[in-house]
Design an enzyme around this catalytic site. Sequence first.
Site, PDB file in Angstrom:
ATOM      1  N   ASN A   1      47.576 -66.358  30.213  1.00  0.00           N
ATOM      2  CA  ASN A   1      46.835 -66.348  29.105  1.00  0.00           C
ATOM      3  C   ASN A   1      47.300 -65.230  28.112  1.00  0.00           C
ATOM      4  OD1 ASN A   1      44.961 -66.169  27.040  1.00  0.00           O
ATOM      5  ND2 ASN A   1      43.093 -66.484  28.633  1.00  0.00           N
TER       6      ASN A   1
ATOM      7  N   GLU B   1      37.898 -71.328  33.870  1.00  0.00           N
ATOM      8  CA  GLU B   1      38.949 -71.802  32.725  1.00  0.00           C
ATOM      9  C   GLU B   1      40.168 -71.888  33.518  1.00  0.00           C
ATOM     10  OE1 GLU B   1      38.030 -70.618  28.494  1.00  0.00           O
ATOM     11  OE2 GLU B   1      37.075 -69.212  29.884  1.00  0.00           O
TER      12      GLU B   1
ATOM     13  N   LYS C   1      47.269 -62.021  30.734  1.00  0.00           N
ATOM     14  CA  LYS C   1      46.413 -62.169  31.752  1.00  0.00           C
ATOM     15  C   LYS C   1      47.012 -63.362  32.824  1.00  0.00           C
ATOM     16  CE  LYS C   1      41.582 -63.047  31.927  1.00  0.00           C
ATOM     17  NZ  LYS C   1      40.359 -63.911  31.215  1.00  0.00           N
TER      18      LYS C   1
ATOM     19  N   ASP D   1      29.051 -55.111  22.830  1.00  0.00           N
ATOM     20  CA  ASP D   1      28.748 -55.512  24.123  1.00  0.00           C
ATOM     21  C   ASP D   1      27.215 -55.789  24.392  1.00  0.00           C
ATOM     22  OD1 ASP D   1      30.361 -54.928  26.982  1.00  0.00           O
ATOM     23  OD2 ASP D   1      28.169 -55.036  26.933  1.00  0.00           O
TER      24      ASP D   1
ATOM     25  N   ARG E   1      32.510 -61.271  15.673  1.00  0.00           N
ATOM     26  CA  ARG E   1      32.499 -62.472  14.666  1.00  0.00           C
ATOM     27  C   ARG E   1      31.484 -62.869  13.956  1.00  0.00           C
ATOM     28  NH1 ARG E   1      36.260 -66.513  18.189  1.00  0.00           N
ATOM     29  NH2 ARG E   1      36.372 -64.709  19.724  1.00  0.00           N
TER      30      ARG E   1
ATOM     31  N   HIS F   1      28.566 -71.646  26.084  1.00  0.00           N
ATOM     32  CA  HIS F   1      29.460 -70.737  26.294  1.00  0.00           C
ATOM     33  C   HIS F   1      29.076 -69.575  25.791  1.00  0.00           C
ATOM     34  CE1 HIS F   1      33.564 -69.285  27.600  1.00  0.00           C
ATOM     35  NE2 HIS F   1      33.298 -68.367  26.844  1.00  0.00           N
TER      36      HIS F   1
ATOM     37  N   GLU G   1      26.076 -66.271  32.108  1.00  0.00           N
ATOM     38  CA  GLU G   1      25.707 -66.165  33.446  1.00  0.00           C
ATOM     39  C   GLU G   1      25.117 -64.984  33.756  1.00  0.00           C
ATOM     40  OE1 GLU G   1      29.651 -66.476  35.266  1.00  0.00           O
ATOM     41  OE2 GLU G   1      30.390 -67.946  33.827  1.00  0.00           O
ATOM     42  N   ASN G   2      24.967 -64.037  32.946  1.00  0.00           N
ATOM     43  CA  ASN G   2      24.434 -62.781  33.653  1.00  0.00           C
ATOM     44  C   ASN G   2      23.094 -62.201  32.709  1.00  0.00           C
ATOM     45  OD1 ASN G   2      26.568 -62.004  35.249  1.00  0.00           O
ATOM     46  ND2 ASN G   2      27.840 -62.021  33.625  1.00  0.00           N
TER      47      ASN G   2
ATOM     48  N   ARG H   1      47.452 -71.155  28.669  1.00  0.00           N
ATOM     49  CA  ARG H   1      46.354 -71.372  27.963  1.00  0.00           C
ATOM     50  C   ARG H   1      46.835 -71.327  26.434  1.00  0.00           C
ATOM     51  NH1 ARG H   1      41.583 -67.717  25.908  1.00  0.00           N
ATOM     52  NH2 ARG H   1      40.291 -69.083  24.521  1.00  0.00           N
TER      53      ARG H   1
ATOM     54  N   HIS I   1      37.056 -73.110  23.243  1.00  0.00           N
ATOM     55  CA  HIS I   1      36.438 -73.221  24.376  1.00  0.00           C
ATOM     56  C   HIS I   1      36.404 -74.439  25.168  1.00  0.00           C
ATOM     57  CE1 HIS I   1      33.940 -69.475  22.923  1.00  0.00           C
ATOM     58  NE2 HIS I   1      35.246 -68.900  23.726  1.00  0.00           N
TER      59      HIS I   1
HETATM   60  P1  AMP Z   1      32.878 -62.813  28.553  1.00  0.00           P
HETATM   61  O1  AMP Z   1      33.466 -62.743  26.992  1.00  0.00           O
HETATM   62  O2  AMP Z   1      32.667 -64.267  29.049  1.00  0.00           O
HETATM   63  O3  AMP Z   1      33.858 -61.715  29.418  1.00  0.00           O
HETATM   64  O4  AMP Z   1      31.616 -61.993  28.272  1.00  0.00           O
HETATM   65  C1  AMP Z   1      31.716 -60.642  27.687  1.00  0.00           C
HETATM   66  C2  AMP Z   1      30.129 -60.382  27.468  1.00  0.00           C
HETATM   67  O5  AMP Z   1      29.388 -60.575  28.364  1.00  0.00           O
HETATM   68  C3  AMP Z   1      29.722 -58.977  26.806  1.00  0.00           C
HETATM   69  O6  AMP Z   1      28.935 -58.874  25.603  1.00  0.00           O
HETATM   70  C4  AMP Z   1      29.017 -58.417  28.079  1.00  0.00           C
HETATM   71  O7  AMP Z   1      27.953 -57.347  27.691  1.00  0.00           O
HETATM   72  C5  AMP Z   1      28.202 -59.393  28.399  1.00  0.00           C
HETATM   73  N1  AMP Z   1      27.791 -59.396  29.843  1.00  0.00           N
HETATM   74  C6  AMP Z   1      28.467 -59.043  31.006  1.00  0.00           C
HETATM   75  N2  AMP Z   1      27.305 -58.918  32.075  1.00  0.00           N
HETATM   76  C7  AMP Z   1      26.106 -58.740  31.637  1.00  0.00           C
HETATM   77  C8  AMP Z   1      24.850 -58.456  31.838  1.00  0.00           C
HETATM   78  N3  AMP Z   1      24.392 -58.372  32.962  1.00  0.00           N
HETATM   79  N4  AMP Z   1      23.663 -58.576  30.988  1.00  0.00           N
HETATM   80  C9  AMP Z   1      24.040 -59.033  29.560  1.00  0.00           C
HETATM   81  N5  AMP Z   1      25.266 -59.142  29.095  1.00  0.00           N
HETATM   82  C10 AMP Z   1      26.323 -59.148  29.873  1.00  0.00           C
END
Ligand code: AMP
Length: 407
Positions: A7, A386, A14, A283, A241, A208, A334-335, A91, A180
Site C-alpha cells: 500500500n 483490508e 506499507k 485524532d 477532511r 468505516h 472498533e475502539n 492497493r 474504502h
Molecule cells: P484508522 O484510520 O482506522 O487507523 O483510525 C484512526 C483513528 O482511530 C484515530 O482518530 C484514532 O484516534 C482513533 N482511535 C483509535 N483508538 C481509539 C480509541 N480507543 N478511542 C477513540 N478513538 C480511537
Amino acid sequence: MLVLVINCGSSSVKYDLINTEDQTGLCRGLVERIGAVTAIVKHEPTGQKKVKETKTIQNHTEALKEILGFLLSPDSQIVKSASDIKAVGHRVVHGSDMFKDSVLIDDDVKEAIEQAIDLAPLHNPPNLKGIEAAMEALPDVPHVAVFDTAFHHSLPAKAYLYGIPNRLYRRYKIRKYGFHGTSHYYVSRQYYKLILKDSKDTKVISCHLGNGASIAAIEGGQSVDTTMGFTPLSGLVMGTRSGDLDPSILFYLVEKEELPLSDLHALLNRHSGLIGLSGYAADMRDLIAEAEKGDRRCQQAIDVFTYKIKQYIGSYMATMNGCDAILFTAGIGENSALIRKKAVENMEYLGIKLDDDRNNDVQPGEMTRISADDSKVDVYVVPTNEELVIAIDAAKIAQASAQSPWI
Ligand code: AMP
C-alpha cells in the site's frame, strides 16, 4: 500461498506478508518519509522483536529493496527465497469506472490506472510508483491490483449521478465512485459468514470510522450507496477532511479570501474535519480526552462527527427500506464505545437499541454484538482487515493466471 500486500503513499510504503491458506500475517511494516534526509523503517515480524530504524531511502524502489531485504535476511528468516512469494497484491485507490474487480496487472492496466490519475491525483501516482517498484523487485510473480472503488461498482445510476449537466458525467466521468471498498466488503462478509451464512436479501449498513471515514449501504451483498463520492472528500466529517459541504462556500471563500485553488484543496483536505472544528486535533482519542476536561470545541467536533453518522444511517435505512445490521469498523468504530453510542443514540424509533454493557466491553480484534436483545436492528463491531482481502484476491488471480494464459 504467500502474498506480499503493498500500500503506497506519496512518501510511504506499507506492507503485509500474508499466508492466504491459514490467513495469518507473517510480517508487516512501514517505510515512511521516503525521500527525506532520514526515512523511518519499521518491521513487525509476527512473534519476533519489532525493528525500527532510520535510513536514507530515496524512492519507492529503494523502499521495496529494504522490505525484501528484511524479509529474506538470514536473521529474520521470514522467507527463505524470493520465489516463495507467489503473488503481490497492490492497493489502488481509484479504478475509475473501468474496474469492477481486482485484476492482474499488465501494461493496459497500468495505463488505465494512469488515466485515472486525474480523478485521484494524490493517490494513484504513488500507487503506480509502488507497482513499478514492486514489479522491478519481483519480476517473476503475478502482480494484482485491488481497487478501493471496485466494491461500489454496483451503485445504481440514481445513487452515483450528481445533479449537474449529464454532459459533464459523459465527458469527464464526474460521478460518485465511493472508496474504502475492501473494508466495507470485508466486514459485510464477516457478518454474513459468522452470523447469517447468506447475504441474500440482507440489508447492512457498514460504518468505516477511521481517520478517513465512510458509510456504505449494502443490499443483498452489493453496495447500493456510499458516503464518499467523486473523491474521498465527501460524506462524513473526517480527521482532516470536511466531508459534505454546500459548494457555494467555495465560491464565497474565493471571493472573500482570494484563495487559490491549491489553498482551497489543502483547506478542505488537510485543515478541516475534526482538526478544523476543534482547532486542536484530528485524532479522536485526543478530542475525547479534551472534551472530557470540558473543552467546548472538541466536544462540538465529536457532536458534528456523530451527528453526520446518525443522519447517514437514517438515510440508508430509507434507501434500503430497513436494515438488518449496522457494522462499526476501523480505528474509531472498533475502539470507541462513546462514539458508537452517540452515533446511534435516540434511534429506537428506527429499531436501533444498544446494550451499554456489551458496547463498553468490546475486546480489541473481536467481532462483538453490541445491540440489546430487543433491538430490531443488530449492531456489531467488526474488526476490518483490508490487507487480507487484497491478499486473497491476489492469490485467486495468481492461481487462475497460472492455469490460463488468457487471464
Ligand atoms: P484508522 O484510520 O482506522 O487507523 O483510525 C484512526 C483513528 O482511530 C484515530 O482518530 C484514532 O484516534 C482513533 N482511535 C483509535 N483508538 C481509539 C480509541 N480507543 N478511542 C477513540 N478513538 C480511537
